[in-house]
Design an enzyme around this catalytic site. Structure first.
Site, PDB file in Angstrom:
ATOM      1  N   CYS A   1       5.263   0.892 -11.465  1.00 41.31           N
ATOM      2  CA  CYS A   1       5.456   2.168 -12.164  1.00 41.31           C
ATOM      3  C   CYS A   1       6.808   2.119 -12.876  1.00 41.31           C
ATOM      4  CB  CYS A   1       5.359   3.360 -11.213  1.00 41.31           C
ATOM      5  SG  CYS A   1       6.449   3.292  -9.783  1.00 41.31           S
TER       6      CYS A   1
ATOM      7  N   ALA B   1       0.798  -1.232   0.000  1.00 40.89           N
ATOM      8  CA  ALA B   1       0.000   0.000   0.000  1.00 40.89           C
ATOM      9  C   ALA B   1       0.825   1.274   0.000  1.00 40.89           C
ATOM     10  CB  ALA B   1      -0.958  -0.009   1.195  1.00 40.89           C
TER      11      ALA B   1
ATOM     12  N   ASP C   1       1.762  -3.144   4.267  1.00 42.03           N
ATOM     13  CA  ASP C   1       3.061  -2.643   3.814  1.00 42.03           C
ATOM     14  C   ASP C   1       4.113  -2.971   4.872  1.00 42.03           C
ATOM     15  OD1 ASP C   1       3.905  -0.717   1.377  1.00 42.03           O
ATOM     16  OD2 ASP C   1       5.264  -0.416   3.055  1.00 42.03           O
TER      17      ASP C   1
ATOM     18  N   LYS D   1      -3.342   4.445  -4.053  1.00 44.84           N
ATOM     19  CA  LYS D   1      -4.244   3.506  -4.724  1.00 44.84           C
ATOM     20  C   LYS D   1      -5.246   2.920  -3.735  1.00 44.84           C
ATOM     21  CE  LYS D   1      -0.917   2.306  -8.329  1.00 44.84           C
ATOM     22  NZ  LYS D   1       0.215   3.075  -7.786  1.00 44.84           N
TER      23      LYS D   1
ATOM     24  N   GLY E   1      -0.566   4.935   0.337  1.00 45.64           N
ATOM     25  CA  GLY E   1      -1.993   4.676   0.215  1.00 45.64           C
ATOM     26  C   GLY E   1      -2.744   5.374  -0.890  1.00 45.64           C
TER      27      GLY E   1
END
Length: 453
Positions: free
Chosen positions: A380, A257, A280, A262, A260
């Site tokens: 990403c 996460a 996380d 998303k 946070g």
């Protein structure tokens, strides 16, 4: 401020420099050159995130006014985005060992040589003018890519004829995208409110919840932000949440996460119903989610710090989830417009280390998915070794999973991807030169229904 918000703020600098450059730019004072040199002496060590090092520099430097800070920030990000050609121009002088001269080279390239008066330049006039006679457009394609060779080589191989356009796009600043919190507002209402305040705002071309700003206002102090109606999130990141496509009342997990971003998008799509677990390994980073979810009006989020991806708290939830998002740790090569220093701090050894973590995280997260459930792997990163190769290796070991076409998943939600993105099917692939977003990858996997004997 979350890491993603810092990235957006960092990305804002480039466009300001371009505007000032086109209009002739400001006169650059000796104070700016001296202080920029001091800042570059720290930043060019490349031993930490540039935005963090910059914030520390400005915090300790009270004598700088807002105009001076703006120019210095512009020049730092310009230097990081163009460090390869600056080093080529200055050779054999090493930029990190001559930070004041590097500062003048960067400022001259942004605002023009005439912006630096002779008293400011002093004895460096000769060296500076010699350096500026070397034009970046005369450098090799590798130098002009503004990338380390290992990354240039990999992206050239992957993108082929499109590689030059990709490299150019990664030298630019990124736009400022917002996600409208559908629990508290509608996109049309937010656009109208922004317009009333003189902010140019347009609907994002793909995300139904997104707004793209044509200017870079300080939104975090505005009521519209404090009330939780908007959050800063790249359009590509918003679409990752759409790949998960969580339903009301479901059990959903954001396995990595982070701060946070998303998670909040998932919670809004669930209309704050069901249970949304945010795992996380970085407890400090995860702690920032609590105030953000309160501001967003979400009551279904459960942040849980875990020690490893095999934590006992994870094992207890085996086979319980309808949807699991694995936003895996990655090289971040899709975010180089916002984090230009990352291209110089990342190396192949670190990439290999992260790559092994990605496989382990996906393996562990897959155990949480119930029969018929959905598993989304996302990064990403622009690199296939972190994306398609990871998913292919996983599927070869797990015949109980099959891949869905990401284009179809989004189309059913009213999201029509451009043709260049559809060409990557069944995967979801965003690249800055094609979509105008950060670089993102997503794969939608479904765990086959268990047949009763």
């Amino acid at each position: 401020m979350s890491k993603e918000e810092r990235r957006k703020k960092a990305g804002a600098h480039h466009s300001v420099a371009e505007r000032q450059s086109r209009s002739g730019g400001p006169r650059v004072t000796g104070l700016i050159v001296d202080e920029l040199g001091k800042a570059l002496a720290t930043v060019l060590k490349l031993d930490g995130p540039a935005d963090v090092l910059m914030s520390r520099f400005f915090r300790l430097n009270h004598k700088l006014g807002s105009r001076d800070r703006s120019i210095i920030a512009e020049a730092i990000f310009f230097t990081l985005r163009h460090l390869s050609t600056i080093a080529w121009q200055m050779k054999p002088i090493v930029p990190a060992r001559a930070p004041r001269l590097t500062a003048m080279v960067a400022l001259a390239r942004i605002y023009g040589r005439d912006a630096l008066d002779e008293r400011t330049v002093g004895n460096d006039a000769g060296p500076l003018d010699n350096i500026l006679r070397s034009k970046p457009e005369n450098a090799t394609p590798f130098v002009q890519s503004e990338l380390p060779y290992w990354l240039y080589e990999r992206l050239n191989e992957q993108f082929g004829d499109e590689a030059p356009a990709l490299f150019e796009s990664m030298k630019e600043g990124a736009p400022l995208d917002l996600r409208v919190n559908l629990l508290k507002a509608k996109r049309e209402e937010v656009i109208a409110e922004l317009t009333e305040h003189g902010v140019q705002a347009l609907p994002t071309p793909m995300s139904p919840d997104g707004i793209r700003l044509l200017t870079k206002p300080g939104l975090t102090s505005w009521p519209i932000y404090r009330e939780g109606k908007i959050d800063v999130q790249d359009e590509g990141s918003q679409l990752i949440a759409r790949l998960v496509q969580p339903k009301r009342g479901e059990m959903v997990c954001d396995f990595c996460a982070g701060a946070g971003g998303k998670t909040l998008a998932l919670g809004a799509l669930m209309r704050s119903t069901g249970r949304l677990y945010a795992f996380d390994v970085n407890e400090k980073r995860l702690s920032g989610l609590t105030p953000r979810m309160r501001r967003a009006g979400l009551s279904n989020v459960h942040p849980i710090a875990i020690k490893t991806e095999r934590d006992t708290r994870v094992k207890r939830l085996t086979g319980k989830f309808d949807r699991v998002l694995v936003d895996a740790p990655c090289s971040g090569t899709g975010t180089l417009r916002r984090n230009p220093d990352l291209r110089w701090r990342m190396n192949e050894e670190e990439l290999a280390r992260i790559n092994s973590i990605q496989a382990n995280v996906l393996e562990s997260a897959s155990r949480l998915v119930k029969s018929g459930g959905r598993l989304v792997y996302a990064t990403c990163s622009l690199l296939e070794v972190e994306n398609q190769r990871v998913v292919e290796a996983f599927l070869s070991k797990h015949p109980e999973y099959e891949i869905m076409d990401a284009t179809d998943v989004l189309a059913k939600q009213g999201v029509n991807l451009p043709e260049c993105a559809k060409a990557h099917a069944p995967y979801f692939v965003m690249a800055p030169h094609q979509s105008g977003t950060d670089g993102f990858f997503g794969a939608v996997l479904v765990k086959k229904e268990m047949r009763q004997s």
